[in-house]
Motif scaffolding. Sequence first.
Motif, PDB file in Angstrom:
ATOM      1  N   UNK A  14      23.656  74.899  73.023  1.00 39.22           N
ATOM      2  CA  UNK A  14      23.632  74.837  71.530  1.00 39.22           C
ATOM      3  C   UNK A  14      24.475  76.078  71.032  1.00 39.22           C
ATOM      4  N   UNK A  15      25.510  75.772  70.387  1.00 38.91           N
ATOM      5  CA  UNK A  15      26.225  77.194  69.489  1.00 38.91           C
ATOM      6  C   UNK A  15      26.034  76.745  68.062  1.00 38.91           C
ATOM      7  N   UNK A  16      25.313  77.922  67.350  1.00 35.65           N
ATOM      8  CA  UNK A  16      24.834  77.709  65.847  1.00 35.65           C
ATOM      9  C   UNK A  16      25.713  78.612  65.120  1.00 35.65           C
ATOM     10  N   UNK A  83      23.419  74.860  58.275  1.00 34.29           N
ATOM     11  CA  UNK A  83      24.163  75.582  59.825  1.00 34.29           C
ATOM     12  C   UNK A  83      25.153  74.634  60.389  1.00 34.29           C
ATOM     13  N   UNK A  84      26.016  74.901  61.078  1.00 33.94           N
ATOM     14  CA  UNK A  84      26.913  74.228  61.800  1.00 33.94           C
ATOM     15  C   UNK A  84      26.248  74.122  63.460  1.00 33.94           C
ATOM     16  N   UNK A  85      26.077  72.860  63.963  1.00 33.08           N
ATOM     17  CA  UNK A  85      25.552  73.098  65.417  1.00 33.08           C
ATOM     18  C   UNK A  85      26.531  72.402  66.239  1.00 33.08           C
ATOM     19  N   UNK A  86      27.291  73.133  67.167  1.00 30.33           N
ATOM     20  CA  UNK A  86      27.841  72.330  68.445  1.00 30.33           C
ATOM     21  C   UNK A  86      26.895  72.366  69.629  1.00 30.33           C
ATOM     22  N   UNK A  87      27.284  71.305  70.276  1.00 34.22           N
ATOM     23  CA  UNK A  87      26.399  71.337  71.516  1.00 34.22           C
ATOM     24  C   UNK A  87      27.269  70.715  72.615  1.00 34.22           C
ATOM     25  N   UNK A  88      27.341  71.401  73.734  1.00 36.34           N
ATOM     26  CA  UNK A  88      28.105  70.818  74.962  1.00 36.34           C
ATOM     27  C   UNK A  88      27.793  71.533  76.195  1.00 36.34           C
TER      28      UNK A  88
END
Length: 335
Positions: A14-16, A83-88
């Motif tokens: 997870x990148x926040x 917040x903007x949350x990218x998950x990969x």
Amino acid sequence: MTTDGTAHRDSTVMHVRCPDRLPEETYRQVLELLAELSPVVQALPPTAALAELKGALRYYGTDRRHLGEVLRVRSLSRLGVDVRVGIGPSITVAATASAQIPKPGGVLAIDPSEVRSWLGPLPVDALHGIGPRQAETLTDYGIHRIGLLAAVPPATVQRLLGGRAGRTAADRARGIDPRPVVPRDLPAAATVRHTFPRHTLDGADARAALLNLVVRLGLLLRGRDQAARALTLTLTFAGSGRWEKTRRLAEPSGHDDDLRLIAYQLMDAAGLQRGRLTALALKGEDLIDATQVAQQITFDNARESRLIAEAAIDRVRDKFGPSIIGPAAVFRRAS
């Protein structure tokens, strides 16, 4: 490495991304919310963070997108921060995803099986880790999409961008990024702030406000049983100009006398002339537990008397409130 070119299939990152210019104390609270979801959190100051969700997914028995939504809802409801949350499956994919979310916030989760097809149509400068000059070089050679970068032989990319940088870019365009999330906290710090109701040119007003911050910071540190090794003073001026400087204390301390000495030295170093101040911030940095501070033998009776008085004043504040007593200069300016 898996057959489709991705690395660490069993990893879920997870990148926040927090809002720009988020106060440090609020950023720390976002990190605490992340730590509620995963024990593996990596601070990326000033406003981003990583978390490894592999164990959290098993623990909560849910999917990756739901964990992202949980973090976003908690941040909004508890802190008022979107917040903007990218998950990969890797840091590169998660960070690239979070950057694709329009502000102010949202969640974008990329399944491992979708990495190549999702990355492919994005412009090459959207790939996390590609700088503007690298993107310009690639575009000059007609490589304007991440999918095209993935299709170019790695040796060619290395000739264009240089050995290590080219190899890294070629790998990441294919979804290959073996880097783990490494737990990292922010160094312990404590910050107090003062905002002027109107722009001030008055040196006495600024000095009184700074003295009030010293008192508040000292009270905060002593209440936490902490001592600061350094102080940072930040001045904000009309027109959004900023001045910031850090100075270390001779010995770690949470006492008003020691903090005031360094704070005044910092203010003097600013050399205020006609700058219209709008706010001050004083931050105690590189904090340690007060029990770790060596007790020095001193023959300074005046200092010993001030420390005894400080302890007595702290007890008064504990009973009647922090603003019940303080330096005369602060009270005169407030009246």
